[in-house]
Design an enzyme around this catalytic site. Structure first.
Site, PDB file in Angstrom:
ATOM      1  CB  ALA A 136      78.161  62.966 -41.419  1.00  0.00           C
ATOM      2  N   GLY A 137      77.932  59.320 -41.993  1.00  0.00           N
ATOM      3  CA  GLY A 137      78.624  58.087 -41.658  1.00  0.00           C
ATOM      4  C   GLY A 137      79.789  57.895 -42.614  1.00  0.00           C
ATOM      5  CD1 TRP A 162      76.606  55.840 -36.143  1.00  0.00           C
ATOM      6  CD2 TRP A 162      75.515  54.381 -34.858  1.00  0.00           C
ATOM      7  NE1 TRP A 162      75.331  55.721 -36.641  1.00  0.00           N
ATOM      8  CE2 TRP A 162      74.642  54.823 -35.869  1.00  0.00           C
ATOM      9  CE3 TRP A 162      75.041  53.451 -33.917  1.00  0.00           C
ATOM     10  CZ2 TRP A 162      73.325  54.389 -35.978  1.00  0.00           C
ATOM     11  CZ3 TRP A 162      73.742  53.019 -34.023  1.00  0.00           C
ATOM     12  CH2 TRP A 162      72.895  53.483 -35.039  1.00  0.00           C
ATOM     13  CB  THR A 164      83.331  52.329 -29.717  1.00  0.00           C
ATOM     14  OG1 THR A 164      82.791  52.041 -31.014  1.00  0.00           O
ATOM     15  CG2 THR A 164      83.595  51.022 -28.992  1.00  0.00           C
ATOM     16  NE  ARG A 275      76.023  15.773 -32.400  1.00  0.00           N
ATOM     17  CZ  ARG A 275      74.858  15.458 -31.857  1.00  0.00           C
ATOM     18  NH1 ARG A 275      74.809  15.071 -30.576  1.00  0.00           N
ATOM     19  NH2 ARG A 275      73.745  15.558 -32.550  1.00  0.00           N
ATOM     20  CD  GLN A 344      74.736  24.724 -41.236  1.00  0.00           C
ATOM     21  OE1 GLN A 344      74.253  25.817 -40.948  1.00  0.00           O
ATOM     22  NE2 GLN A 344      74.011  23.689 -41.624  1.00  0.00           N
ATOM     23  CD  GLU A 371      88.489  51.783 -36.730  1.00  0.00           C
ATOM     24  OE1 GLU A 371      89.382  52.117 -37.529  1.00  0.00           O
ATOM     25  OE2 GLU A 371      88.716  51.508 -35.544  1.00  0.00           O
TER      26      GLU A 371
END
Length: 393
Positions: A136-137, A162, A164, A275, A344, A371
């Site tokens: 039951a997510g 799950w 937290t 850089r 990247q 959430e």
């Protein structure tokens, strides 16, 4: 256009700006130095915990009448954003304290608020939220955890997944079915479960892609007996309270996403200005500049959406559900894009743990999932539109 335009969607005050400076100073001095270690060791960031409690930033939303700071929703978003800028795991401390306690604030009696909010405000006890289950997510109404009345008490049996900061928090708002034969969605109630309750235990820590400094575990409720006065709101109101909670707290996940993206952009900007390739700084290449411009533009759009949603949360506007979902959805998508582009820009260096960008990219992913997945957010928004909210501009 007719009538006077409303420009007061949100208002940044001098107090908000001063708060940002204060949180940023603490984040950079007392949280950032330990962020990589918390991730590498998959350990709870105790340094951040202590620093946030000392500054009253761990649960700033708690009302002054309960010993809290009484910060508005925009201020709480700023706190979460600034902490997430250096450590997403640590930003879950104020975010989850709000998530776990909002059902009590929104639906609980004066008595239950007076019992638990001072403990949260002082830092004595943290709050977590027990809604999701393995089966039951997104379908929260399909939960199987049950609460059975026995005299004046309730007996809770089942498990939650799950969760937290499970194991760290002392207090848990847990949703359970109280009327198995009742109408789906209106047969669920909310309860406060304490860590010390007999029969209440935790599963092993989940091994995760990101936010490794924040423990995620199952809650196991093996015939946990709790007194009747720990029910939040009336029997059968639990799911409605839970969904109202998410309308408010999705804003905090948007703020977390904005903070992660800002931290990634900061790192990328510093790198490209130092850089050199082909005899000049890579920041001088137009292709790099265009990437940076897009990153900053989308990030600022996300920030404005979050702040507007925070203002609506504070006012409990009728269209909060749309704006909370939109802010969370857009900001988390932006965080994923910005962190990926930042990696990247650093090239091979961005792929290493010598820089925090690979951690930020991993951390950003969860903001698109928890959430309510971003697919669910789009369902929420579409329903609001079809119901006439937000009002056409």
């Amino acid at each position: 256009m007719t009538g006077k335009p409303d420009f007061d969607l949100f208002r940044m005050t001098e107090d908000h700006e001063a708060l940002r400076e204060a949180v940023r100073a603490i984040a950079e001095a007392k949280i950032a130095p330990f962020a990589a270690a918390a991730d590498e060791e998959s350990r709870y960031p105790r340094e951040a915990h202590d620093a946030l409690v000392a500054a009253d930033f761990h649960a700033a939303h708690v009302a002054e009448e309960h010993g809290g700071v009484g910060a508005d929703a925009l201020a709480v978003s700023i706190i979460i954003e600034e902490v997430a800028r250096v450590c997403a795991s640590s930003s879950l401390i104020p975010a989850v304290n709000k998530l776990g306690s909002m059902p009590v604030i929104l639906g609980g009696s004066e008595e239950i608020n007076a019992r638990y909010m001072p403990r949260l405000a002082s830092g004595e006890s943290f709050f977590s939220y027990g809604l999701s289950e393995r089966e039951a997510g997104s379908d929260t109404a399909g939960m199987r955890t049950k609460a059975t009345r026995e005299g004046d008490d309730w007996i809770l049996k089942g498990s939650k997944a799950w969760i937290t900061n499970a194991g760290v928090s002392e207090l848990y708002t847990v949703l359970a079915v109280t009327d198995p034969d009742g109408p789906r969605g209106r047969n669920i109630s909310a309860f406060v479960v304490e860590k010390s309750d007999e029969g209440f235990t935790f599963g092993e820590k989940e091994r995760k892609l990101g936010i490794k400094g924040s423990p995620t575990r199952e809650l196991h409720l093996d015939n946990v007996r709790i007194p009747g006065d720990r029910i939040v709101g009336a029997e059968g109101e639990g799911l409605q309270i839970a969904l109202r909670t998410l309308d408010h707290t999705r804003v905090t996940i948007g703020a977390q996403a904005v903070g992660i993206a800002q931290g990634a952009l900061d790192q990328a900007l510093a790198y490209v200005k130092e850089r050199k390739q082909f005899g000049k700084h890579i920041a001088d290449f137009q292709g790099i500049q265009f990437m940076l411009a897009d990153m900053a533009m989308e990030l600022e759009a996300a920030r404005q959406m979050v702040y507007v949603a925070a203002a609506k949360s504070e006012r409990a506007d009728a269209d909060l559900a749309f704006f909370g979902a939109a802010a969370k959805c857009y900001a988390s998508d932006v965080a994923m894009k910005v962190t990926t582009d930042a990696v990247q820009l650093l090239g091979g260096a961005g792929y290493t743990r010598d820089f925090p960008l690979e951690r930020m990219m991993r951390d950003a992913k969860i903001t698109q999932i928890y959430e309510g997945t971003n697919q669910v957010q789009r369902i929420v928004m579409a329903r609001q539109l079809l119901n006439g909210l937000p009002a056409s501009r």
